[in-house]
Design a protein around this motif. Sequence first.
Motif, PDB file in Angstrom:
ATOM      1  N   UNK A   1     -14.367  -3.379   6.458  1.00 35.06           N
ATOM      2  CA  UNK A   1     -14.553  -3.853   5.086  1.00 35.06           C
ATOM      3  C   UNK A   1     -13.249  -3.667   4.325  1.00 35.06           C
ATOM      4  N   UNK A   2     -12.813  -4.724   3.666  1.00 30.75           N
ATOM      5  CA  UNK A   2     -11.569  -4.647   2.900  1.00 30.75           C
ATOM      6  C   UNK A   2     -11.715  -3.680   1.738  1.00 30.75           C
ATOM      7  N   UNK A   3     -10.609  -3.058   1.345  1.00 31.94           N
ATOM      8  CA  UNK A   3     -10.593  -2.164   0.191  1.00 31.94           C
ATOM      9  C   UNK A   3     -11.306  -2.806  -0.996  1.00 31.94           C
ATOM     10  N   UNK A   4     -12.031  -1.995  -1.739  1.00 34.60           N
ATOM     11  CA  UNK A   4     -12.790  -2.495  -2.893  1.00 34.60           C
ATOM     12  C   UNK A   4     -11.884  -3.153  -3.926  1.00 34.60           C
ATOM     13  N   UNK A   5     -10.600  -2.791  -3.931  1.00 37.11           N
ATOM     14  CA  UNK A   5      -9.673  -3.325  -4.933  1.00 37.11           C
ATOM     15  C   UNK A   5      -8.797  -4.456  -4.374  1.00 37.11           C
ATOM     16  N   UNK A   6      -9.265  -5.084  -3.301  1.00 45.02           N
ATOM     17  CA  UNK A   6      -8.520  -6.195  -2.717  1.00 45.02           C
ATOM     18  C   UNK A   6      -8.304  -7.314  -3.722  1.00 45.02           C
ATOM     19  N   UNK A   7      -9.242  -7.472  -4.649  1.00 48.71           N
ATOM     20  CA  UNK A   7      -9.107  -8.519  -5.668  1.00 48.71           C
ATOM     21  C   UNK A   7      -7.840  -8.375  -6.490  1.00 48.71           C
ATOM     22  N   UNK A   8      -7.389  -7.153  -6.725  1.00 49.59           N
ATOM     23  CA  UNK A   8      -6.145  -6.937  -7.470  1.00 49.59           C
ATOM     24  C   UNK A   8      -4.954  -7.456  -6.666  1.00 49.59           C
ATOM     25  N   UNK A   9      -4.964  -7.190  -5.361  1.00 52.19           N
ATOM     26  CA  UNK A   9      -3.903  -7.696  -4.500  1.00 52.19           C
ATOM     27  C   UNK A   9      -3.891  -9.230  -4.506  1.00 52.19           C
ATOM     28  N   UNK A  10      -5.083  -9.826  -4.493  1.00 53.30           N
ATOM     29  CA  UNK A  10      -5.175 -11.289  -4.549  1.00 53.30           C
ATOM     30  C   UNK A  10      -4.492 -11.835  -5.794  1.00 53.30           C
ATOM     31  N   UNK A  11      -4.722 -11.178  -6.929  1.00 55.49           N
ATOM     32  CA  UNK A  11      -4.113 -11.631  -8.183  1.00 55.49           C
ATOM     33  C   UNK A  11      -2.595 -11.461  -8.159  1.00 55.49           C
ATOM     34  N   UNK A  12      -2.125 -10.354  -7.592  1.00 55.76           N
ATOM     35  CA  UNK A  12      -0.672 -10.133  -7.506  1.00 55.76           C
ATOM     36  C   UNK A  12      -0.023 -11.240  -6.678  1.00 55.76           C
ATOM     37  N   UNK A  13      -0.617 -11.590  -5.537  1.00 53.57           N
ATOM     38  CA  UNK A  13      -0.042 -12.636  -4.691  1.00 53.57           C
ATOM     39  C   UNK A  13      -0.176 -14.018  -5.330  1.00 53.57           C
ATOM     40  N   UNK A  14      -1.209 -14.204  -6.120  1.00 55.77           N
ATOM     41  CA  UNK A  14      -1.387 -15.490  -6.807  1.00 55.77           C
ATOM     42  C   UNK A  14      -0.376 -15.687  -7.923  1.00 55.77           C
ATOM     43  N   UNK A  15      -0.040 -14.612  -8.629  1.00 58.42           N
ATOM     44  CA  UNK A  15       0.773 -14.735  -9.841  1.00 58.42           C
ATOM     45  C   UNK A  15       2.252 -14.403  -9.660  1.00 58.42           C
ATOM     46  N   UNK A  16       2.613 -13.818  -8.532  1.00 58.59           N
ATOM     47  CA  UNK A  16       4.004 -13.407  -8.321  1.00 58.59           C
ATOM     48  C   UNK A  16       4.497 -13.881  -6.956  1.00 58.59           C
ATOM     49  N   UNK A  17       5.770 -13.615  -6.688  1.00 56.45           N
ATOM     50  CA  UNK A  17       6.329 -13.946  -5.369  1.00 56.45           C
ATOM     51  C   UNK A  17       6.298 -12.739  -4.439  1.00 56.45           C
ATOM     52  N   UNK A  18       5.407 -11.782  -4.727  1.00 55.68           N
ATOM     53  CA  UNK A  18       5.326 -10.546  -3.957  1.00 55.68           C
ATOM     54  C   UNK A  18       5.028 -10.815  -2.489  1.00 55.68           C
ATOM     55  N   UNK A  19       5.614  -9.950  -1.648  1.00 59.35           N
ATOM     56  CA  UNK A  19       5.318  -9.987  -0.226  1.00 59.35           C
ATOM     57  C   UNK A  19       4.598  -8.735   0.218  1.00 59.35           C
ATOM     58  N   UNK A  20       4.564  -7.711  -0.667  1.00 59.59           N
ATOM     59  CA  UNK A  20       3.901  -6.448  -0.343  1.00 59.59           C
ATOM     60  C   UNK A  20       3.417  -5.820  -1.642  1.00 59.59           C
ATOM     61  N   UNK A  21       2.244  -5.203  -1.589  1.00 61.57           N
ATOM     62  CA  UNK A  21       1.633  -4.603  -2.787  1.00 61.57           C
ATOM     63  C   UNK A  21       1.092  -3.225  -2.421  1.00 61.57           C
ATOM     64  N   UNK A  22       1.403  -2.229  -3.238  1.00 56.59           N
ATOM     65  CA  UNK A  22       1.033  -0.847  -2.958  1.00 56.59           C
ATOM     66  C   UNK A  22       0.288  -0.249  -4.155  1.00 56.59           C
ATOM     67  N   UNK A  23      -0.782   0.473  -3.868  1.00 52.24           N
ATOM     68  CA  UNK A  23      -1.561   1.117  -4.930  1.00 52.24           C
ATOM     69  C   UNK A  23      -1.789   2.575  -4.551  1.00 52.24           C
ATOM     70  N   UNK A  24      -1.306   3.494  -5.379  1.00 51.63           N
ATOM     71  CA  UNK A  24      -1.461   4.921  -5.095  1.00 51.63           C
ATOM     72  C   UNK A  24      -1.955   5.656  -6.330  1.00 51.63           C
ATOM     73  N   UNK A  25      -2.586   6.807  -6.082  1.00 52.62           N
ATOM     74  CA  UNK A  25      -3.064   7.693  -7.137  1.00 52.62           C
ATOM     75  C   UNK A  25      -2.232   8.969  -7.092  1.00 52.62           C
ATOM     76  N   UNK A  26      -1.496   9.239  -8.141  1.00 51.41           N
ATOM     77  CA  UNK A  26      -0.786  10.513  -8.245  1.00 51.41           C
ATOM     78  C   UNK A  26      -1.125  11.166  -9.578  1.00 51.41           C
TER      79      UNK A  26
END
Length: 225
Positions: free
Chosen positions: A75-100
């Motif tokens: 099952x894909x990460x619950x926040x995959x939708x955020x990655x979808x938006x990043x790839x839709x709106x930017x020229x990103x090739x990699x997206x990272x999400x961390x909690x610090x």
Amino acid sequence: MTIHEQRWNELADVKEELAARNWFPGTSGNVSIKVEENPVTFYVSASGKDKTKRTSEDFLLVDGEGNAVEQTSLKASAETGIHCEVYRLTDAGCCLHVHTVDNNLISELYGNEGEITFQRQELIKAFGIWEEDGSISVPIVENYADLTKLSKAVADVIKPDTKAVLIRNHGITVWGKNAFEAKKHLEAFEFLFSYHLKLQTLSFLSNKTKNKSFGGVKHGTIKIS
């Protein structure tokens, strides 16, 4: 080595480095890397996996809507939708999400402002900003429990020069044209967050006046004096 194998290994290497810094507490966080441009496909973290381990089930391939491309029990990460938006709106090739702790504190301290802006800081050169008075802003959105609403909130604050978005009391989502650049951007932001928090603590402890902050932030903007 196929492009799929290459991208998988790049993402696995980045995940391994970030896990070594304890940036994925409690299986939190997620990472992704674009594999194909048209139509968009990308590898994204499988939900609930221990990111300190490296296994053959760490990622799954999804399309631009976050749906699995191949038959899988993962099952894909619950926040995959955020990655979808990043790839839709930017020229990103990699997206990272961390909690610090640092990015959570920053997001809470400046959440009501809606952003934090760093200026006259050496590490903003990591974003290609070399001007003496250059600055970079990180928007901050509320941590909506409705993940569709959260993905939209993130999408709504992404501008052409946006490199990351903070989710209040949650974490940071940052991206770059490839895995190396995304990691560089993440490291730079985390340094800036840590530096600012330590500086503000020292300022408080040194009994600076209430209305003047030594090297601090006013209205979300750091200005070194």
